[in-house]
Structures are given as C-alpha cells and as structure tokens.
Design an enzyme around this catalytic site. Structure first.
Site, PDB file in Angstrom:
ATOM      1  N   SER A  77       0.848  -1.186   0.000  1.00  0.00           N
ATOM      2  CA  SER A  77       0.000   0.000   0.000  1.00  0.00           C
ATOM      3  C   SER A  77       0.885   1.238   0.000  1.00  0.00           C
ATOM      4  O   SER A  77       1.695   1.432   0.915  1.00  0.00           O
ATOM      5  CB  SER A  77      -0.884   0.004   1.248  1.00  0.00           C
ATOM      6  OG  SER A  77      -1.412   1.302   1.433  1.00  0.00           O
TER       7      SER A  77
ATOM      8  N   HIS B   8      -1.430  -1.253  -4.101  1.00  0.00           N
ATOM      9  CA  HIS B   8      -2.708  -0.880  -3.487  1.00  0.00           C
ATOM     10  C   HIS B   8      -2.709   0.634  -3.269  1.00  0.00           C
ATOM     11  O   HIS B   8      -1.797   1.183  -2.631  1.00  0.00           O
ATOM     12  CB  HIS B   8      -2.830  -1.632  -2.162  1.00  0.00           C
ATOM     13  CG  HIS B   8      -4.126  -1.437  -1.459  1.00  0.00           C
ATOM     14  ND1 HIS B   8      -5.261  -2.149  -1.762  1.00  0.00           N
ATOM     15  CD2 HIS B   8      -4.458  -0.609  -0.437  1.00  0.00           C
ATOM     16  CE1 HIS B   8      -6.244  -1.778  -0.958  1.00  0.00           C
ATOM     17  NE2 HIS B   8      -5.791  -0.841  -0.146  1.00  0.00           N
TER      18      HIS B   8
ATOM     19  N   ASP C 184      -4.739   3.841  -1.842  1.00  0.00           N
ATOM     20  CA  ASP C 184      -5.797   4.222  -0.900  1.00  0.00           C
ATOM     21  C   ASP C 184      -6.267   5.646  -1.148  1.00  0.00           C
ATOM     22  O   ASP C 184      -5.528   6.603  -0.911  1.00  0.00           O
ATOM     23  CB  ASP C 184      -5.270   4.108   0.533  1.00  0.00           C
ATOM     24  CG  ASP C 184      -5.087   2.663   0.944  1.00  0.00           C
ATOM     25  OD1 ASP C 184      -6.060   1.901   0.870  1.00  0.00           O
ATOM     26  OD2 ASP C 184      -3.951   2.296   1.327  1.00  0.00           O
TER      27      ASP C 184
ATOM     28  N   MET D 122      -8.717   8.553  -0.020  1.00  0.00           N
ATOM     29  CA  MET D 122      -9.505   8.974   1.152  1.00  0.00           C
ATOM     30  C   MET D 122      -9.962  10.418   0.970  1.00  0.00           C
ATOM     31  O   MET D 122      -9.196  11.251   0.474  1.00  0.00           O
ATOM     32  CB  MET D 122      -8.652   8.875   2.421  1.00  0.00           C
ATOM     33  CG  MET D 122      -8.061   7.495   2.645  1.00  0.00           C
ATOM     34  SD  MET D 122      -7.215   7.419   4.224  1.00  0.00           S
ATOM     35  CE  MET D 122      -6.457   5.779   4.106  1.00  0.00           C
TER      36      MET D 122
ATOM     37  N   HIS E 232      -8.464   1.513  -3.914  1.00  0.00           N
ATOM     38  CA  HIS E 232      -9.377   1.315  -2.792  1.00  0.00           C
ATOM     39  C   HIS E 232     -10.000   2.671  -2.457  1.00  0.00           C
ATOM     40  O   HIS E 232      -9.331   3.543  -1.896  1.00  0.00           O
ATOM     41  CB  HIS E 232      -8.566   0.739  -1.613  1.00  0.00           C
ATOM     42  CG  HIS E 232      -9.350   0.547  -0.355  1.00  0.00           C
ATOM     43  ND1 HIS E 232      -8.738   0.293   0.860  1.00  0.00           N
ATOM     44  CD2 HIS E 232     -10.685   0.547  -0.110  1.00  0.00           C
ATOM     45  CE1 HIS E 232      -9.662   0.154   1.789  1.00  0.00           C
ATOM     46  NE2 HIS E 232     -10.850   0.307   1.233  1.00  0.00           N
TER      47      HIS E 232
ATOM     48  N   MET F 118     -12.054   4.994  -0.367  1.00  0.00           N
ATOM     49  CA  MET F 118     -12.677   5.232   0.941  1.00  0.00           C
ATOM     50  C   MET F 118     -13.289   6.618   0.887  1.00  0.00           C
ATOM     51  O   MET F 118     -12.801   7.576   1.504  1.00  0.00           O
ATOM     52  CB  MET F 118     -11.617   5.105   2.044  1.00  0.00           C
ATOM     53  CG  MET F 118     -11.224   3.661   2.313  1.00  0.00           C
ATOM     54  SD  MET F 118      -9.610   3.505   3.105  1.00  0.00           S
ATOM     55  CE  MET F 118      -8.549   3.666   1.678  1.00  0.00           C
TER      56      MET F 118
ATOM     57  N   MET G 133     -11.647  -5.485   5.590  1.00  0.00           N
ATOM     58  CA  MET G 133     -10.802  -4.552   6.349  1.00  0.00           C
ATOM     59  C   MET G 133     -10.471  -5.167   7.710  1.00  0.00           C
ATOM     60  O   MET G 133     -11.366  -5.573   8.452  1.00  0.00           O
ATOM     61  CB  MET G 133     -11.532  -3.221   6.576  1.00  0.00           C
ATOM     62  CG  MET G 133     -11.716  -2.365   5.339  1.00  0.00           C
ATOM     63  SD  MET G 133     -10.212  -2.026   4.401  1.00  0.00           S
ATOM     64  CE  MET G 133      -9.196  -1.200   5.629  1.00  0.00           C
TER      65      MET G 133
ATOM     66  N   ASP H 102      -6.872  -6.195   4.326  1.00  0.00           N
ATOM     67  CA  ASP H 102      -6.197  -4.896   4.339  1.00  0.00           C
ATOM     68  C   ASP H 102      -6.162  -4.308   5.747  1.00  0.00           C
ATOM     69  O   ASP H 102      -7.214  -4.007   6.323  1.00  0.00           O
ATOM     70  CB  ASP H 102      -6.978  -3.955   3.394  1.00  0.00           C
ATOM     71  CG  ASP H 102      -6.338  -2.581   3.241  1.00  0.00           C
ATOM     72  OD1 ASP H 102      -5.224  -2.375   3.742  1.00  0.00           O
ATOM     73  OD2 ASP H 102      -6.976  -1.729   2.593  1.00  0.00           O
TER      74      ASP H 102
HETATM   75  C1  DX5 Z   1      -6.292   1.825   5.696  1.00  0.00           C
HETATM   76  C2  DX5 Z   1      -5.923   1.510   4.276  1.00  0.00           C
HETATM   77  C3  DX5 Z   1      -4.895   0.489   4.137  1.00  0.00           C
HETATM   78  C4  DX5 Z   1      -3.581   0.886   4.731  1.00  0.00           C
HETATM   79  C5  DX5 Z   1      -3.033  -0.325   5.328  1.00  0.00           C
HETATM   80  O1  DX5 Z   1      -7.392   2.634   5.730  1.00  0.00           O
HETATM   81  O2  DX5 Z   1      -7.044   1.073   3.535  1.00  0.00           O
HETATM   82  O3  DX5 Z   1      -4.706   0.077   2.784  1.00  0.00           O
HETATM   83  O4  DX5 Z   1      -2.672   1.392   3.810  1.00  0.00           O
HETATM   84  O5  DX5 Z   1      -1.909   0.053   5.962  1.00  0.00           O
HETATM   85  P1  DX5 Z   1      -1.232  -0.810   7.087  1.00  0.00           P
HETATM   86  O6  DX5 Z   1      -0.753  -2.069   6.426  1.00  0.00           O
HETATM   87  O7  DX5 Z   1      -0.163   0.091   7.544  1.00  0.00           O
HETATM   88  O8  DX5 Z   1      -2.273  -1.091   8.128  1.00  0.00           O
HETATM   89 ZN    ZN Z   2      -6.601   0.064   1.569  1.00  0.00          ZN
END
Ligand code: DX5
Ligand code: ZN
Length: 235
Positions: free
Chosen positions: A24, A49, A51, A53, A82, A84, A153, A191
């Site tokens: 990620s 991956h 993320d 947000m 991903h 969010m 998650m 994840d």
């Molecule tokens: C959290 C993300 C994850 C995050 C995981 O909201 O969706 O993808 O990057 O990171 P680690 O492995 O550090 O928990």
């Molecule tokens: Zn993620």
C-alpha cells in the site's frame, strides 16, 4: 498486465493456494515515489494498493485520480484502487481512466451497491466491494456473485500503521469458506495491520491477496522485508 507471481501458502481448508502481496503506497515516501515503487516491484510485489480517502468517509485525505495517472507509467504492476470516499459512483470513471485495474468501493458508502458494481465493470476494470470491521459477512448474501473482489478490512479504514483487529482472522476464514461454498469467482483480499509477525496467521485464513503498508514501507528495508515475508509464507 497482471502478473501471477504469488507464493505458495498453506491453507487449512484446502489445497495450497497462491497469495499475492499488495504494497500500500499510503505509507510510502511520496517525495521519492518512483524509487519506492521500483523497490517493491523489484522485490516481487504482485500489485500496488492505492488508498483514496476523502476526509468524509474516513477522517483522512490522500489523493485523487491525477496522482494515479502520474504514477501509472512508473510500473507494470496492476493498480488496486481502494476508494474510501462517499458517493463513489461520482468518481469511479475518473479512477478507471487514471489507470486503475481494479476499483474497490465500500459497502458502507454504496447506497446502490449492485448498480455501482455494474457501473465499475462497464468501465473495463475489476469491481471490488470492501467491508469495514463491524460489517458482517451476511450483507454479501445477494451481491457476492457479482463481485470480482472482496476486501475485508482488518483495521478501521483511514490510516496506515494501525493494529490488526484479531477477530479479522476468523472473518477472513469465513469469507474464504463462503466464496468457496458458493463457487464464486471472487478474489479475497485483506487490508490493515499485517506485518512480518502476523502474516503467516493471516495467510492461513485463505486470502488471495494481502495488503501491506506500514508493515513494508515502515520498516528500514522494505525490499528485504518483502523478501522475508515471501520466505516465511513459503516455509
Ligand atoms: C487503511 C488503508 C490500508 C492501509 C493499510 O485505511 O485502507 O490500505 O494502507 O496500511 P497498514 O498495512 O499500515 O495497516
Ligand atoms: Zn486500503
């Protein structure tokens, strides 16, 4: 281009399966992102991956489609996006056009999940649905056959570097059993909070893909960590 370089994993409920590792980029250093991507690609990462947000669905803000478009030429690895964000239906086309190979939306943010999954597939990318830790698997009763990817998650989404929620292992194993029992062609991904010290336990629950952020980029030598994880999982 989808590479098939996952390592062999023990799986208590069936034959040995391959598990892919998806670094990620949330925990990567964006001031030298090309170098960071090359590092994990060289060490055998299977996909990246990404993320996204929005500061509304989760209390943190990362990046939009432009960043994904900008880093797309840096690697051959598939992009596992991903989302969010609230109202994901407004943005999936932009994230597909930016170079995503799969787009995962949250069940908790999707008012019309079935429609949204179809919308993503029509864009020519794989469609994923993610469940927060408090969301039970039974919400999948109707939607599971339509998915390409199910993302469990194992932390509350929003930040990298959080602790793995222990009950996630049982949920992940139950999701594996559900997918197999119903004969669905759905990739299972986990994840959050996976590190060297729990990756074997997590892998044994049967995911196809394990996302790792701080567990890789937060270590002194991410490439070495990735290689050690592969070795551990093959043992
Ligand atoms: C959290 C993300 C994850 C995050 C995981 O909201 O969706 O993808 O990057 O990171 P680690 O492995 O550090 O928990
Ligand atoms: Zn993620």
């Amino acid at each position: 281009m989808v590479r098939e370089s996952g390592v062999s994993m023990p799986h208590k409920n069936g034959p040995r399966r391959k598990v892919k590792i998806a670094p990620s980029l949330l925990s990567a250093d964006f001031s030298r992102i090309a170098e960071q991507i090359a590092l994990v690609e060289g060490a055998g990462a299977d996909l990246l991956h990404l993320d996204v947000m929005d500061g509304r669905f989760v209390p943190n803000i990362t990046w939009g489609p432009k960043i994904i478009r900008d880093i797309r030429p840096l690697t051959q690895l598939p992009f596992d996006t991903h989302l969010m964000i609230v109202e994901p239906e407004r943005y999936v086309a932009d994230f597909a056009a930016a170079g995503s190979d799969s787009i995962t939306v949250h069940w908790e943010a999707a008012t019309h999940a079935h429609l949204l999954i179809q919308q993503i597939k029509k864009l020519g990318v794989r469609a994923g649905l993610s469940l927060n830790p408090a969301t039970p698997l039974n919400v999948l009763d109707e939607i599971l056959p339509y998915l390409d990817l199910l993302l469990i998650m194992s932390v509350d989404p929003g930040f990298g570097g959080q602790s793995y929620i222990p009950s996630s292992t049982q949920k992940l194993a139950a999701a594996r059993e559900l997918i197999d029992r119903r004969g669905c062609n759905v990739q299972l991904e986990v994840d959050g909070g996976v590190h060297l010290d729990n990756v074997v336990e997590v892998a044994r629950a049967g995911p196809d893909t394990i996302v790792m952020g701080a567990g890789l980029f937060g270590t002194a030598k991410p490439a070495l960590t990735l290689e050690r994880i592969r070795a551990l999982c093959e043992a």
